[in-house]
Design a protein around this motif. Structure first.
Motif, PDB file in Angstrom:
ATOM      1  N   ARG A 405       0.830  -1.201   0.000  1.00 40.30           N
ATOM      2  CA  ARG A 405       0.000   0.000   0.000  1.00 40.30           C
ATOM      3  C   ARG A 405       0.869   1.257   0.000  1.00 40.30           C
ATOM      4  O   ARG A 405       0.591   2.225  -0.719  1.00 40.30           O
ATOM      5  CB  ARG A 405      -0.909  -0.031   1.225  1.00 40.30           C
ATOM      6  N   ALA A 406       1.918   1.224   0.810  1.00 42.73           N
ATOM      7  CA  ALA A 406       2.816   2.375   0.825  1.00 42.73           C
ATOM      8  C   ALA A 406       3.510   2.542  -0.520  1.00 42.73           C
ATOM      9  O   ALA A 406       3.715   3.666  -1.001  1.00 42.73           O
ATOM     10  CB  ALA A 406       3.842   2.208   1.945  1.00 42.73           C
ATOM     11  N   ARG A 407       3.867   1.395  -1.118  1.00 46.55           N
ATOM     12  CA  ARG A 407       4.518   1.479  -2.424  1.00 46.55           C
ATOM     13  C   ARG A 407       3.578   2.039  -3.478  1.00 46.55           C
ATOM     14  O   ARG A 407       3.988   2.818  -4.353  1.00 46.55           O
ATOM     15  CB  ARG A 407       5.014   0.092  -2.821  1.00 46.55           C
ATOM     16  N   GLU A 578       7.685 -12.515 -10.282  1.00 48.73           N
ATOM     17  CA  GLU A 578       6.238 -12.374 -10.444  1.00 48.73           C
ATOM     18  C   GLU A 578       5.639 -11.212  -9.663  1.00 48.73           C
ATOM     19  O   GLU A 578       4.805 -10.473 -10.206  1.00 48.73           O
ATOM     20  CB  GLU A 578       5.558 -13.690 -10.048  1.00 48.73           C
ATOM     21  N   PRO A 579       6.009 -10.961  -8.380  1.00 47.90           N
ATOM     22  CA  PRO A 579       5.377  -9.839  -7.667  1.00 47.90           C
ATOM     23  C   PRO A 579       5.675  -8.470  -8.251  1.00 47.90           C
ATOM     24  O   PRO A 579       4.976  -7.507  -7.948  1.00 47.90           O
ATOM     25  CB  PRO A 579       5.941  -9.958  -6.236  1.00 47.90           C
ATOM     26  N   HIS A 580       6.724  -8.344  -9.103  1.00 45.45           N
ATOM     27  CA  HIS A 580       7.128  -7.037  -9.623  1.00 45.45           C
ATOM     28  C   HIS A 580       6.755  -6.854 -11.089  1.00 45.45           C
ATOM     29  O   HIS A 580       7.234  -5.900 -11.725  1.00 45.45           O
ATOM     30  CB  HIS A 580       8.640  -6.865  -9.466  1.00 45.45           C
ATOM     31  N   LEU A 581       5.916  -7.739 -11.649  1.00 52.03           N
ATOM     32  CA  LEU A 581       5.637  -7.676 -13.081  1.00 52.03           C
ATOM     33  C   LEU A 581       4.987  -6.364 -13.487  1.00 52.03           C
ATOM     34  O   LEU A 581       5.309  -5.808 -14.548  1.00 52.03           O
ATOM     35  CB  LEU A 581       4.730  -8.849 -13.485  1.00 52.03           C
ATOM     36  N   PHE A 582       4.083  -5.855 -12.673  1.00 56.99           N
ATOM     37  CA  PHE A 582       3.309  -4.678 -13.053  1.00 56.99           C
ATOM     38  C   PHE A 582       3.841  -3.401 -12.411  1.00 56.99           C
ATOM     39  O   PHE A 582       3.142  -2.389 -12.418  1.00 56.99           O
ATOM     40  CB  PHE A 582       1.842  -4.890 -12.669  1.00 56.99           C
ATOM     41  N   GLU A 583       5.042  -3.452 -11.879  1.00 62.41           N
ATOM     42  CA  GLU A 583       5.641  -2.247 -11.323  1.00 62.41           C
ATOM     43  C   GLU A 583       6.325  -1.446 -12.435  1.00 62.41           C
ATOM     44  O   GLU A 583       6.899  -2.020 -13.368  1.00 62.41           O
ATOM     45  CB  GLU A 583       6.662  -2.602 -10.251  1.00 62.41           C
ATOM     46  N   PRO A 584       6.291  -0.122 -12.363  1.00 56.15           N
ATOM     47  CA  PRO A 584       6.942   0.692 -13.406  1.00 56.15           C
ATOM     48  C   PRO A 584       8.463   0.591 -13.318  1.00 56.15           C
ATOM     49  O   PRO A 584       9.031   0.445 -12.233  1.00 56.15           O
ATOM     50  CB  PRO A 584       6.434   2.106 -13.110  1.00 56.15           C
ATOM     51  N   PHE A 585       9.075   0.648 -14.476  1.00 54.61           N
ATOM     52  CA  PHE A 585      10.536   0.660 -14.620  1.00 54.61           C
ATOM     53  C   PHE A 585      11.180  -0.632 -14.107  1.00 54.61           C
ATOM     54  O   PHE A 585      12.353  -0.648 -13.751  1.00 54.61           O
ATOM     55  CB  PHE A 585      11.158   1.869 -13.899  1.00 54.61           C
ATOM     56  N   GLY A 592      14.990  -2.757 -21.982  1.00 54.38           N
ATOM     57  CA  GLY A 592      13.573  -2.530 -21.730  1.00 54.38           C
ATOM     58  C   GLY A 592      13.347  -1.331 -20.824  1.00 54.38           C
ATOM     59  O   GLY A 592      14.159  -1.020 -19.943  1.00 54.38           O
ATOM     60  N   THR A 593      12.212  -0.666 -21.042  1.00 53.79           N
ATOM     61  CA  THR A 593      11.869   0.484 -20.200  1.00 53.79           C
ATOM     62  C   THR A 593      11.153   0.072 -18.915  1.00 53.79           C
ATOM     63  O   THR A 593      11.093   0.853 -17.964  1.00 53.79           O
ATOM     64  CB  THR A 593      10.971   1.454 -20.979  1.00 53.79           C
ATOM     65  N   GLY A 594      10.574  -1.113 -18.909  1.00 54.34           N
ATOM     66  CA  GLY A 594       9.849  -1.547 -17.726  1.00 54.34           C
ATOM     67  C   GLY A 594       8.499  -0.892 -17.556  1.00 54.34           C
ATOM     68  O   GLY A 594       7.940  -0.920 -16.456  1.00 54.34           O
ATOM     69  N   LEU A 595       7.956  -0.299 -18.623  1.00 56.82           N
ATOM     70  CA  LEU A 595       6.665   0.385 -18.531  1.00 56.82           C
ATOM     71  C   LEU A 595       5.548  -0.349 -19.260  1.00 56.82           C
ATOM     72  O   LEU A 595       4.400   0.083 -19.201  1.00 56.82           O
ATOM     73  CB  LEU A 595       6.774   1.804 -19.094  1.00 56.82           C
ATOM     74  N   LEU A 597       3.934  -3.547 -19.040  1.00 58.80           N
ATOM     75  CA  LEU A 597       2.854  -4.127 -18.249  1.00 58.80           C
ATOM     76  C   LEU A 597       2.235  -3.099 -17.307  1.00 58.80           C
ATOM     77  O   LEU A 597       1.039  -3.167 -16.994  1.00 58.80           O
ATOM     78  CB  LEU A 597       3.375  -5.330 -17.458  1.00 58.80           C
ATOM     79  N   TYR A 598       3.040  -2.144 -16.842  1.00 61.97           N
ATOM     80  CA  TYR A 598       2.491  -1.092 -15.985  1.00 61.97           C
ATOM     81  C   TYR A 598       1.463  -0.260 -16.755  1.00 61.97           C
ATOM     82  O   TYR A 598       0.379   0.054 -16.236  1.00 61.97           O
ATOM     83  CB  TYR A 598       3.619  -0.213 -15.470  1.00 61.97           C
ATOM     84  N   ILE A 599       1.763   0.065 -18.001  1.00 62.24           N
ATOM     85  CA  ILE A 599       0.823   0.820 -18.827  1.00 62.24           C
ATOM     86  C   ILE A 599      -0.411  -0.020 -19.127  1.00 62.24           C
ATOM     87  O   ILE A 599      -1.542   0.485 -19.132  1.00 62.24           O
ATOM     88  CB  ILE A 599       1.515   1.291 -20.117  1.00 62.24           C
ATOM     89  N   CYS A 600      -0.218  -1.322 -19.365  1.00 59.94           N
ATOM     90  CA  CYS A 600      -1.364  -2.202 -19.605  1.00 59.94           C
ATOM     91  C   CYS A 600      -2.321  -2.188 -18.414  1.00 59.94           C
ATOM     92  O   CYS A 600      -3.547  -2.116 -18.575  1.00 59.94           O
ATOM     93  CB  CYS A 600      -0.883  -3.624 -19.879  1.00 59.94           C
ATOM     94  N   ARG A 601      -1.775  -2.263 -17.223  1.00 59.08           N
ATOM     95  CA  ARG A 601      -2.636  -2.267 -16.042  1.00 59.08           C
ATOM     96  C   ARG A 601      -3.360  -0.926 -15.884  1.00 59.08           C
ATOM     97  O   ARG A 601      -4.558  -0.879 -15.563  1.00 59.08           O
ATOM     98  CB  ARG A 601      -1.815  -2.567 -14.801  1.00 59.08           C
ATOM     99  N   GLU A 602      -2.645   0.164 -16.093  1.00 59.54           N
ATOM    100  CA  GLU A 602      -3.285   1.467 -15.957  1.00 59.54           C
ATOM    101  C   GLU A 602      -4.395   1.658 -16.981  1.00 59.54           C
ATOM    102  O   GLU A 602      -5.459   2.209 -16.668  1.00 59.54           O
ATOM    103  CB  GLU A 602      -2.231   2.567 -16.104  1.00 59.54           C
ATOM    104  N   LEU A 603      -4.175   1.202 -18.216  1.00 58.59           N
ATOM    105  CA  LEU A 603      -5.203   1.335 -19.243  1.00 58.59           C
ATOM    106  C   LEU A 603      -6.412   0.456 -18.928  1.00 58.59           C
ATOM    107  O   LEU A 603      -7.559   0.859 -19.161  1.00 58.59           O
ATOM    108  CB  LEU A 603      -4.623   0.970 -20.609  1.00 58.59           C
TER     109      LEU A 603
END
Length: 642
Positions: A405-407, A578-585, A592-595, A597-603
């Motif tokens: 939650r803090a993250r 696995e726990p960090h798949l949807f984290e940015p960067f 890779g930019t690391g964005l 899956l993060y963009i997929c989740r946000e969309l």
């Protein structure tokens, strides 16, 4: 199957108050009422729920969905009969007491007459003995008679008519016959007090006053009947009038007390119903809380716990709450030590303390799991300090959830900052790209051209990062047309396959199954393309490249949801990744930019959808599966985007 492109309380009739139907209350967490009967300990060796992390159903890309066997359906409830509304318990007890008093009074009259005949040598009055005997038999019969299904009394607490005749009517008749048979030797006013009180307490006000008035008339008639002279008649009528006034006064007072008791019953029942409703609300709120709540005593015996607490400490979430002991499992030793320390000190830090439980998951060969918890304690207070604290309420929180939650809060703040930075970078980046293009026109040496090309490549990479950050910045519109998901996915997969150079036959690495059922969803087609292309790129990059290495499926799910799944047959994603798949960067590739899956989740979240990663078991070919769940909307052809 459709394949594309490269692929395959009512008010009583007497007018009184009625008791509502009894509320069935569960035995636990009723306003923390721990006096409920609990006779069995919790069987911790028998788990009744699916282990955490195991999905309820698993759909294999190689075949039909494999689901856990569903529990047998519960039989339909039997039709309920109309529940009889019971009278107040206090009036039932009063009626029982009056019935016993009637029998005792009749036995007393018989006993007195027997003493007069046996010890005093009096002449027996057979008529009086017969009347008293009949009254005693009637009273004893009422005591021994089985309670009828409808009961003696109505819901309002008033005696039913036939039972009023069998009790009050019988007594009035018996005492009247005794009065006229024995003459002035019988104190009729004292005898009539019992039926008058019974009528005033258990009958409606009008009927009770009618009984009292009838008794007064009987007293006056007996006085007139037994008088021999006018002087005796005047004295007898005076005494009868005084007795009659007392009878009416007692009837009025008893009626007022009965009404007051009825009002108190109504108030008590209303208060009890409110308490029950509050108990149900408290239970529902505690059951739905994400944090664990437990109530334990000094000896480590848990009296109550919500499902979240049972899950956090690794106890099976039973269908019905049962108390259990923290000494049952060695893994709960840290929790027992914390509880003993809290009772010894009498206080606990306001912010709580962290401890770890080493829980063994189901399976003999499975490694134990270290579960960090934050524990807060609150103790009950008692006036008698020597008795100590009786119960302690423990609040349990998963430290991993708190950190996540803090993250998330930090990521949200970073997203707002990144959106502002991306906006400021656009203009300097465009100037660098334009200047580099002008310089490249005058460069002739190969080394300088390579350096210029490096600048152009990195500028393009930075431009993509800026566009991605700006795409998921807060404030984006979530309005989107209704599209037919199967048709749109088939079209996007066909375009992606042509771009990736995949053949349009069965040897292609892509297989698409969109089904035949129309599945309308609300999603922007361009955003759907970005999500799907990102998932397809990752699946093809990490897949084996063999035919049908990447599997795309669109299917309807329960409760009005649609599921889009993209599976690949590559190496399963490592558990630590696995726990960090949807984290940015976060990326496992150096370039890779690391964005992605993060963009997929946000969309997806922008349109009320969700995206998740669910690995398959060792026996499946496509073990890496990304699932996109979308809410299904009503199909309206004018809105659907072709």
């Amino acid at each position: 199957m459709r394949t594309t492109g490269s692929a395959p309380g009512r008010a009583d009739e007497d007018g009184g108050f009625a008791r509502s139907e009894p509320v069935r209350e569960e035995a636990w967490f009723a306003t923390l009422g721990f006096g409920a009967e609990r006779t069995q300990p919790m069987d911790l060796a028998r788990g009744e729920t699916v282990p955490p992390g195991a999905p309820p159903g698993t759909a294999s890309p190689d075949g039909p969905a494999r689901r856990a066997p569903a529990p047998p359906p519960e039989p339909p409830p039997a039709p309920r009969r109309h529940s009889r509304i019971e009278p107040p318990a206090s009036f039932q007890r009063i009626f029982r007491a009056f019935t016993i008093a009637r029998a005792l009074l009749g036995l007393l009259l018989l006993g007195i007459q027997g003493l007069v005949v046996v010890y005093l040598g009096g002449k027996p009055v057979w008529s009086s003995l017969l009347v008293c005997g009949a009254q005693v038999l009637a009273a004893l019969a009422m005591l021994a008679w089985p309670v009828p299904p409808a009961g003696y009394m109505a819901a309002s607490g008033h005696l039913r008519s036939r039972w009023a005749l069998a009790t009050i009517g019988v007594d009035l008749l018996a005492f009247t016959l005794l009065l006229f048979a024995a003459g002035p030797a019988v104190n009729a006013a004292a005898l009539y007090m019992l039926p008058v009180l019974m009528a005033a307490t258990l009958m409606p006000r009008r009927h009770a006053y009618g009984v009292a008035s009838g008794v007064v008339l009987l007293l006056l008639a007996a006085a007139w009947w037994g008088a021999l002279t006018e002087v005796e008649m005047a004295a007898a009528l005076m005494q009868a009038g005084i007795a009659g006034g007392g009878v009416l006064t007692i009837a009025m007072l008893a009626g007022q007390l009965s009404d007051r008791l009825a009002r108190q019953e109504v108030t008590a029942r209303s208060t009890l119903e409110l308490a029950r409703q509050q108990a149900r609300l408290n239970r529902l709120m505690i059951e739905e809380m994400q944090d664990g709540v437990m109530v334990a005593d000094r000896d480590g015996r848990v009296q109550a716990a919500n499902p979240a607490a049972l899950q956090l400490i690794g106890a099976p979430v039973a269908r019905r709450f049962l108390p259990f002991d923290l000494h049952h499992l060695p893994a709960w030793q840290p929790l027992r030590d914390a509880l003993a320390r809290g009772y010894a000190n009498g206080v606990w830090p306001e912010g709580g303390q962290e401890l770890s439980l080493r829980l063994a998951p189901p399976g003999a060969d499975a490694p134990s799991e270290e579960r960090p918890l934050r524990v807060r304690m609150r103790f009950t207070r008692r006036r008698d300090a020597r008795s100590g604290e009786a119960l302690c309420v423990l609040f349990l929180e998963d430290v991993r959830t708190l950190r996540q939650r803090a993250r998330q809060e930090k990521l949200a703040a970073m997203g707002r900052v990144s959106a502002g930075i991306a906006h400021e970078i656009r203009n300097p980046l465009a100037a660098i790209a334009q200047a580099n293009a002008l310089l490249a026109e005058d460069l002739t040496e190969p080394g300088q051209q390579r350096l210029s090309q490096m600048v152009a490549d990195n500028v393009e990479r930075l431009q993509r990062i800026v566009d991605d950050v700006a795409e998921v910045s807060p404030g984006g519109s979530s309005d989107a047309p209704v599209i037919e998901l199967g048709t749109e996915v088939a079209r996007l997969c066909a375009e992606w396959a042509r771009t990736a150079g995949l053949p349009a036959d069965d040897s292609s690495a892509l297989f698409v199954d969109t089904g035949d059922e129309p599945l309308p969803v609300r999603f922007d087609p361009e955003h759907l393309r970005r999500v799907l292309v990102n998932l397809l790129d990752n699946a093809l990059r990490h897949g084996s490249g063999q035919p049908h290495a990447v599997w795309v499926r669109v299917a309807a799910r329960a409760q009005g949801h649609v599921e889009l799944s993209v599976a690949s047959d590559g190496e399963v994603i490592a558990p630590d990744v696995e726990p960090h798949l949807f984290e940015p960067f976060f990326s496992t590739r150096s370039r890779g930019t690391g964005l992605g899956l993060y963009i997929c989740r946000e969309l997806c979240e922008r349109y009320g959808a969700s995206i998740d990663f669910r690995p398959r078991g060792p026996g499946a070919r496509h073990r890496n599966v990304f699932l996109v769940g979308m809410p299904r909307v009503a199909l309206q052809s004018p809105e659907v985007t072709p």
